[in-house]
Design a protein around this motif. Structure first.
Motif: not given
Length: 262
Positions: A104-107, A135-136, A140-142
């Motif tokens: 689950d390494f995140s963007v 930030n944008k 949008f996605a958390g």
């Protein structure tokens, strides 16, 4: 037993004596050290203190098998460390991702790593650009976006979200190009597979803005070249502009530093 060190990163096998198992054995782990931080990776092997001492040279069939398993675990981690060190991008999170330990390494995490690098390098404008993009994206996605979520469909929905928010396509281009750069890093570091990469021809293509055409007509050009407010400085700037115009929009640096060629 096995050791490797290069570019400030050390990898070695250790007997973890912090926790003794119920059977009296201790786990063998691969220790990675970087910037005074250390992480331990399991080899799945357990031995006694006595067996650990003789493990490097024993001919026992059972211990030889354990030694081979430890060496395989060590070699796998060493290869990944070598690759990341060679790229100059060693980071424990990326190592974990390449080893499949952080599914689950995140963007977001990779964005923050990029921001740290930009800040350290003093790249203020690029830092602000990536910060604005993050930030944008988070709006949008958390705050925790999995790389598996970033699909063509996700990118299209993000584009529609930005458009509905009144964001121009020129501004969108900055957000998407920065996100694409992050996914390029993830692809290069093995966090995502080539088949997961959503950008490119036949996939999602970064939107581009339509520039405004600001061509002047002859009447407007005449007003410029005949303009005179009585100051020598204005005349110089006017003449430079007109010379650039006559040269089909010559670059001003070339105009100021002309080179004579034989």
């Amino acid at each position: 037993m096995y050791k490797y060190s290069k570019d400030g990163v050390s990898v070695l096998t250790v007997l973890d004596k912090r926790k003794q198992k119920m059977n009296g054995l201790f786990p063998v782990k691969v220790q990675v050290i970087h910037n005074r931080k250390q992480k331990y990776y399991s080899t799945g092997q357990e031995v006694s203190i006595r067996d650990w001492e003789v493990l490097p040279y024993t001919k026992s069939r059972h211990l030889s098998e354990i030694r081979r398993n430890i060496e395989n675990s060590f070699s796998l981690i060493r290869q990944q460390v070598e690759f990341l060190s060679f790229q100059g991008e060693f980071h424990f999170d990326i190592l974990n991702a390449r080893l499949g330990r952080y599914s689950d390494f995140s963007v977001n995490a990779l964005f923050h790593k990029k921001l740290e690098e930009l800040k350290e390098n003093g790249q203020a404008n690029t830092y602000l650009s990536y910060k604005g993009s993050l930030n944008k994206i988070e709006q949008f996605a958390g705050k925790h976006i999995s790389f598996h979520e970033i699909t063509i469909n996700w990118l299209n929905r993000f584009e529609h979200h930005l458009s509905a928010s009144g964001i121009s396509y020129s501004s969108m281009g900055f957000y998407f190009r920065n996100l694409k750069c992050i996914l390029n890093i993830a692809r290069k570091d093995g966090i995502i597979k080539e088949s997961q990469y959503p950008f490119g021809k036949g996939k999602y293509e970064v939107p581009t803005g339509c520039g405004r055409k600001l061509a002047l007509n002859l009447k407007e050009i005449k007003k410029i070249i005949t303009y005179n407010d009585g100051t020598p400085k204005t005349e110089v700037y006017r003449d430079l502009w007109f010379f650039s115009y006559l040269c089909n929009g010559i670059n001003f640096r070339d105009l100021l530093y002309p080179q004579i060629r034989n």
